[in-house]
Scaffold this motif. Sequence first.
Motif, PDB file in Angstrom:
ATOM      1  N   LYS A 130       0.829  -1.207   0.000  1.00  0.00           N
ATOM      2  CA  LYS A 130       0.000   0.000   0.000  1.00  0.00           C
ATOM      3  C   LYS A 130       0.865   1.259   0.000  1.00  0.00           C
ATOM      4  N   SER A 131       1.800   1.310  -0.883  1.00  0.00           N
ATOM      5  CA  SER A 131       2.732   2.437  -1.056  1.00  0.00           C
ATOM      6  C   SER A 131       3.744   2.591   0.079  1.00  0.00           C
ATOM      7  N   TYR A 132       3.664   1.778   1.130  1.00  0.00           N
ATOM      8  CA  TYR A 132       4.696   1.857   2.168  1.00  0.00           C
ATOM      9  C   TYR A 132       5.834   0.924   1.793  1.00  0.00           C
ATOM     10  N   LYS A 133       7.047   1.458   1.924  1.00  0.00           N
ATOM     11  CA  LYS A 133       8.221   0.727   1.474  1.00  0.00           C
ATOM     12  C   LYS A 133       8.535  -0.454   2.393  1.00  0.00           C
ATOM     13  N   ASN A 134       8.815  -1.581   1.802  1.00  0.00           N
ATOM     14  CA  ASN A 134       9.393  -2.743   2.496  1.00  0.00           C
ATOM     15  C   ASN A 134       8.677  -3.148   3.786  1.00  0.00           C
ATOM     16  N   VAL A 135       7.352  -3.007   3.848  1.00  0.00           N
ATOM     17  CA  VAL A 135       6.689  -3.338   5.125  1.00  0.00           C
ATOM     18  C   VAL A 135       6.492  -4.830   5.329  1.00  0.00           C
ATOM     19  N   ILE A 136       6.420  -5.582   4.234  1.00  0.00           N
ATOM     20  CA  ILE A 136       6.244  -7.036   4.371  1.00  0.00           C
ATOM     21  C   ILE A 136       7.576  -7.673   4.004  1.00  0.00           C
ATOM     22  N   GLY A 137       8.169  -8.397   4.938  1.00  0.00           N
ATOM     23  CA  GLY A 137       9.464  -8.983   4.589  1.00  0.00           C
ATOM     24  C   GLY A 137      10.042  -9.871   5.665  1.00  0.00           C
ATOM     25  N   GLU A 185      10.919   9.289  -0.085  1.00  0.00           N
ATOM     26  CA  GLU A 185      10.696   8.297  -1.149  1.00  0.00           C
ATOM     27  C   GLU A 185       9.220   7.883  -1.183  1.00  0.00           C
ATOM     28  N   THR A 186       8.640   7.629   0.004  1.00  0.00           N
ATOM     29  CA  THR A 186       7.225   7.236   0.065  1.00  0.00           C
ATOM     30  C   THR A 186       6.335   8.377  -0.408  1.00  0.00           C
ATOM     31  N   SER A 187       6.611   9.596   0.065  1.00  0.00           N
ATOM     32  CA  SER A 187       5.790  10.742  -0.336  1.00  0.00           C
ATOM     33  C   SER A 187       5.854  10.930  -1.849  1.00  0.00           C
ATOM     34  N   HIS A 240       2.831  10.950  -4.621  1.00  0.00           N
ATOM     35  CA  HIS A 240       2.451  12.183  -5.323  1.00  0.00           C
ATOM     36  C   HIS A 240       2.990  12.363  -6.736  1.00  0.00           C
ATOM     37  N   ASP A 241       4.149  11.790  -7.036  1.00  0.00           N
ATOM     38  CA  ASP A 241       4.819  12.189  -8.283  1.00  0.00           C
ATOM     39  C   ASP A 241       4.559  11.215  -9.423  1.00  0.00           C
ATOM     40  N   LYS A 242       4.430  11.788 -10.629  1.00  0.00           N
ATOM     41  CA  LYS A 242       4.241  10.943 -11.809  1.00  0.00           C
ATOM     42  C   LYS A 242       5.500  10.102 -12.053  1.00  0.00           C
ATOM     43  N   THR A 243       6.654  10.752 -11.901  1.00  0.00           N
ATOM     44  CA  THR A 243       7.912  10.007 -11.976  1.00  0.00           C
ATOM     45  C   THR A 243       8.546  10.061 -10.590  1.00  0.00           C
ATOM     46  N   PRO A 244       8.257   9.048  -9.762  1.00  0.00           N
ATOM     47  CA  PRO A 244       8.735   9.128  -8.375  1.00  0.00           C
ATOM     48  C   PRO A 244      10.263   9.111  -8.273  1.00  0.00           C
ATOM     49  N   LEU A 245      10.748   9.690  -7.205  1.00  0.00           N
ATOM     50  CA  LEU A 245      12.191   9.672  -6.941  1.00  0.00           C
ATOM     51  C   LEU A 245      12.666   8.243  -6.803  1.00  0.00           C
ATOM     52  N   LYS A 246      13.879   7.999  -7.219  1.00  0.00           N
ATOM     53  CA  LYS A 246      14.513   6.697  -6.990  1.00  0.00           C
ATOM     54  C   LYS A 246      15.022   6.673  -5.545  1.00  0.00           C
ATOM     55  N   LEU A 298       7.820  18.869  -0.652  1.00  0.00           N
ATOM     56  CA  LEU A 298       8.399  18.337   0.587  1.00  0.00           C
ATOM     57  C   LEU A 298       7.605  18.984   1.716  1.00  0.00           C
ATOM     58  N   ILE A 299       6.513  18.309   2.095  1.00  0.00           N
ATOM     59  CA  ILE A 299       5.643  18.903   3.116  1.00  0.00           C
ATOM     60  C   ILE A 299       6.034  18.306   4.469  1.00  0.00           C
ATOM     61  N   ALA A 300       6.588  19.174   5.329  1.00  0.00           N
ATOM     62  CA  ALA A 300       7.160  18.680   6.591  1.00  0.00           C
ATOM     63  C   ALA A 300       6.136  17.853   7.376  1.00  0.00           C
ATOM     64  N   ALA A 301       4.889  18.379   7.511  1.00  0.00           N
ATOM     65  CA  ALA A 301       3.895  17.680   8.347  1.00  0.00           C
ATOM     66  C   ALA A 301       3.643  16.273   7.808  1.00  0.00           C
ATOM     67  N   GLU A 302       3.529  16.142   6.493  1.00  0.00           N
ATOM     68  CA  GLU A 302       3.272  14.825   5.898  1.00  0.00           C
ATOM     69  C   GLU A 302       4.481  13.899   6.103  1.00  0.00           C
ATOM     70  N   LEU A 303       5.667  14.451   5.885  1.00  0.00           N
ATOM     71  CA  LEU A 303       6.874  13.623   6.006  1.00  0.00           C
ATOM     72  C   LEU A 303       7.071  13.148   7.447  1.00  0.00           C
ATOM     73  N   ILE A 304       6.733  14.023   8.404  1.00  0.00           N
ATOM     74  CA  ILE A 304       6.904  13.641   9.814  1.00  0.00           C
ATOM     75  C   ILE A 304       5.936  12.505  10.183  1.00  0.00           C
ATOM     76  N   VAL A 305       4.707  12.561   9.664  1.00  0.00           N
ATOM     77  CA  VAL A 305       3.755  11.449   9.918  1.00  0.00           C
ATOM     78  C   VAL A 305       4.314  10.160   9.311  1.00  0.00           C
ATOM     79  N   LEU A 306       4.843  10.263   8.091  1.00  0.00           N
ATOM     80  CA  LEU A 306       5.424   9.066   7.464  1.00  0.00           C
ATOM     81  C   LEU A 306       6.584   8.530   8.308  1.00  0.00           C
TER      82      LEU A 306
END
Length: 351
Positions: free
Chosen positions: A140-147, A242-244, A248-254, A299-307
Amino acid sequence: MKEIIQKDYEIFLGDEILEKLAEILINKEYSKIFVLMDSNTHKHCWPIVSPYLVNTEIIVIPAGEANKTIQYAEMVWEKFQAHFADRSAVLLNLGGGVITDLGGFCAATYKRGIDFINIPTTLLSMVDASIGGKLGVDFKSYKNVIGVFKHPKYIFINPGFLATLPEEEKRNGLAEVCKHALIEDKALFEKLAKTTTYDWGKSGAMIFQSLKIKVAIVKKDPFEKDIRKALNFGHTIGHAIETSSLLHDKTPLKHGEAIAIGMICEAFISKSIQGLSNSEFKSICDYFSTRFPKYKGKLIAAELIVLMKNDKKNREGLINFTLLKKIGKVKLDVNCHDELIEKSLEFYKSL
Ligand SMILES: NC(=O)c1ccc[n+]([C@@H]2O[C@H](COP(=O)([O-])OP(=O)(O)OC[C@H]3O[C@@H](n4cnc5c(N)ncnc54)[C@H](O)[C@@H]3O)[C@@H](O)[C@H]2O)c1
Ligand SMILES: [Zn+2]
């Protein structure tokens, strides 16, 4: 050929690794050999590897992080079943970190675990993703949560694969090479800072120097209870970015691009509360800001801090950082105020 022998796995690096791989596969008498790759490594790397293998089943998935999912894991397990893979089967992962993370996870979980072998084909996977036994998929867009944690049996590294790797992917790998230098090896950082162009065919020594840092840290702390957290420098903020970007981005950051921003921000925090000197801080910023394009996304600080608070590395809502006291020396388990995180992001935006 360079070689590292650990308790659970062996690494071979050099031009002749495919002969070695063929020899090992014959000696091991695996019941079935599967090879997982993505569309790009199928095109560029499989023609180099296939002459060394016999009786293989290949599994090709589309390239890209968006496919490191449980759906593609299911597809791999289905292939195993369709070809009656038993516990003596082996999976070769031919690709970058997406393939080694996904394939390793599929192999480690199928019938409670079959052997797998990594043949990393990106710089990032040669020095980092293929080593250390962290396997998994995004959820669900969260990196590496199942492993799970499990080492491959072997890792075969041939810098020759880098010949077809796009420049931006090489730069991504350099972000992790540089991270290893920043946490452990100041001389390597100084060398990297002086180098702007590489002869990739001759990059084996640098790759070996970088991956040795990871191998040594993982050996001391395989399950990330302690010193392995050193490898998270730049990744607390970097993973959130990376998750944000994935959201949000059409071409997400690597991955490498995101952690390069993370390293600038976390170097800022290191300077503020861990005594990283101004001059070292400046050389870290210079390294990344001259090699990576400025991120234009949000780069929205509030969103990144929740992540960050939701990140699996953190406990009880506290955000855990690995910071630098100086280049080559880390401080683990530092918490810091949200305002300082916000300031570090503002600093990045001001560059
Ligand atoms: N398990 C770990 O410890 C660990 C550590 C770091 C990163 N990772 C994971 O690794 C992933 C990133 O790895 P990556 O940067 O290797 O990404 P990747 O596997 O997506 O590869 C990057 C791109 O390069 C292409 N490619 C690969 N080899 C090529 C070659 N030789 N020639 C031409 N094209 C080639 C791929 O098809 C892809 O398009 C992320 O999912 C990250 O979470 C895992
Ligand atoms: Zn990383």
